[in-house]
Design a protein around this motif. Structure first.
Motif, mmCIF file in Angstrom:
data_model
loop_
_atom_site.group_PDB
_atom_site.id
_atom_site.type_symbol
_atom_site.label_atom_id
_atom_site.label_comp_id
_atom_site.label_asym_id
_atom_site.label_seq_id
_atom_site.Cartn_x
_atom_site.Cartn_y
_atom_site.Cartn_z
ATOM 1 N N ASP A 129 9.854 -2.009 -1.574
ATOM 2 C CA ASP A 129 8.660 -1.153 -1.588
ATOM 3 C C ASP A 129 8.803 -0.030 -2.612
ATOM 4 O O ASP A 129 7.858 0.275 -3.345
ATOM 5 C CB ASP A 129 8.399 -0.547 -0.203
ATOM 6 C CG ASP A 129 7.929 -1.570 0.818
ATOM 7 O OD1 ASP A 129 7.540 -2.689 0.413
ATOM 8 O OD2 ASP A 129 7.959 -1.246 2.019
ATOM 9 N N GLN A 164 8.436 -1.475 -6.072
ATOM 10 C CA GLN A 164 7.021 -1.754 -6.338
ATOM 11 C C GLN A 164 6.281 -0.462 -6.677
ATOM 12 O O GLN A 164 5.485 -0.417 -7.618
ATOM 13 C CB GLN A 164 6.370 -2.430 -5.122
ATOM 14 C CG GLN A 164 4.953 -2.902 -5.372
ATOM 15 C CD GLN A 164 4.925 -4.126 -6.253
ATOM 16 O OE1 GLN A 164 5.531 -5.137 -5.924
ATOM 17 N NE2 GLN A 164 4.242 -4.039 -7.373
ATOM 18 N N ASN A 216 4.442 0.382 -10.177
ATOM 19 C CA ASN A 216 3.022 0.739 -10.241
ATOM 20 C C ASN A 216 2.817 2.068 -10.964
ATOM 21 O O ASN A 216 1.871 2.218 -11.745
ATOM 22 C CB ASN A 216 2.414 0.786 -8.841
ATOM 23 C CG ASN A 216 2.294 -0.580 -8.209
ATOM 24 O OD1 ASN A 216 2.374 -1.613 -8.876
ATOM 25 N ND2 ASN A 216 2.128 -0.612 -6.901
ATOM 26 N N LYS A 254 4.082 -9.157 -6.964
ATOM 27 C CA LYS A 254 4.671 -8.354 -5.889
ATOM 28 C C LYS A 254 6.178 -8.573 -5.910
ATOM 29 O O LYS A 254 6.639 -9.712 -5.916
ATOM 30 C CB LYS A 254 4.107 -8.756 -4.523
ATOM 31 C CG LYS A 254 2.603 -8.576 -4.409
ATOM 32 C CD LYS A 254 2.235 -7.124 -4.431
ATOM 33 C CE LYS A 254 0.743 -6.921 -4.378
ATOM 34 N NZ LYS A 254 0.231 -6.093 -5.440
ATOM 35 N N LYS A 286 8.321 -8.232 -3.604
ATOM 36 C CA LYS A 286 8.820 -8.940 -2.421
ATOM 37 C C LYS A 286 8.570 -10.444 -2.478
ATOM 38 O O LYS A 286 9.255 -11.201 -1.818
ATOM 39 C CB LYS A 286 8.214 -8.349 -1.153
ATOM 40 C CG LYS A 286 6.721 -8.521 -1.034
ATOM 41 C CD LYS A 286 6.192 -7.858 0.212
ATOM 42 C CE LYS A 286 4.676 -7.982 0.245
ATOM 43 N NZ LYS A 286 4.088 -7.271 1.336
ATOM 44 N N ASP A 287 7.603 -10.891 -3.300
ATOM 45 C CA ASP A 287 7.316 -12.326 -3.389
ATOM 46 C C ASP A 287 8.371 -13.079 -4.192
ATOM 47 O O ASP A 287 8.740 -14.203 -3.839
ATOM 48 C CB ASP A 287 5.933 -12.573 -3.999
ATOM 49 C CG ASP A 287 4.812 -12.113 -3.084
ATOM 50 O OD1 ASP A 287 5.074 -11.891 -1.877
ATOM 51 O OD2 ASP A 287 3.687 -11.940 -3.579
ATOM 52 N N SER A 334 -2.705 1.551 1.886
ATOM 53 C CA SER A 334 -1.248 1.425 2.021
ATOM 54 C C SER A 334 -0.611 2.671 2.594
ATOM 55 O O SER A 334 0.548 2.652 2.993
ATOM 56 C CB SER A 334 -0.626 1.111 0.665
ATOM 57 O OG SER A 334 -0.726 2.215 -0.197
#
Length: 163
Positions: free
Chosen positions: A7, A10, A14, A67, A69-70, A161
């Motif tokens: 997280d 990410q 961003n 993403k 996490k993907d 979020s």
């Protein structure tokens, strides 16, 4: 990597994407037109700089739609490639474009351009738009039209979020 680490990665990605998009739009709107119009061979140099931005912006667009996490390995590889391209562009700007601007543009005007860059930050897009016009009046209008939509999207994403 833990969920909190992915997280955080990410979130950092961003933020990097947002800041690079703002900075690129400022250069395209304020700096490259001066380069194009006032420096010998500036038209070709500005065109090359727009092309470098386009390459980085395509990668930023891909990263924004990925993403961590993907597929963290794929995300990291794309980020590293983007950073390599970005550093090459920065070296070109610092080694060639900025010295030419200093040579041909009055120092007071350069300071004024820097002030315009700072004051126009809130008007610039925060997302990559690789298919949007970049040069001239069309590019300026497209950027000004995209910016409020980007910021509305950012606000909505933040509200959902909780970040």
């Amino acid at each position: 990597m833990s969920t909190s680490d992915t997280d955080k990665k990410q979130e950092l990605a961003n933020t990097l994407i947002k800041e690079l998009c703002i900075h690129s739009a400022l250069e395209e709107t304020l700096i490259y037109p001066v380069l194009r119009d006032r420096v010998p061979e500036g038209k070709n140099l500005a065109h090359d700089a727009y092309e470098e931005h386009f390459a980085v912006e395509r990668m930023l667009d891909e990263l924004l739609n990925m993403k961590v996490k993907d597929d963290e390995a794929k995300f990291d590889a794309k980020m590293n490639t983007m950073i390599e391209n970005l550093f090459a562009h920065i070296q070109h700007e610092e080694g060639k474009l900025l010295p030419l601007l200093r040579q041909y543009i009055d120092p007071n005007e350069l300071v004024e351009l820097g002030g315009k860059m700072e004051s126009n930050r809130p008007l610039m897009p925060t997302h990559p738009h690789p298919n949007m016009p970049k040069e001239g009046v069309k590019g300026m209008v497209a950027g000004l039209a995209a910016a409020p939509l980007d910021r509305a999207y950012d606000a909505a994403r933040s509200a959902v979020s909780g970040q």
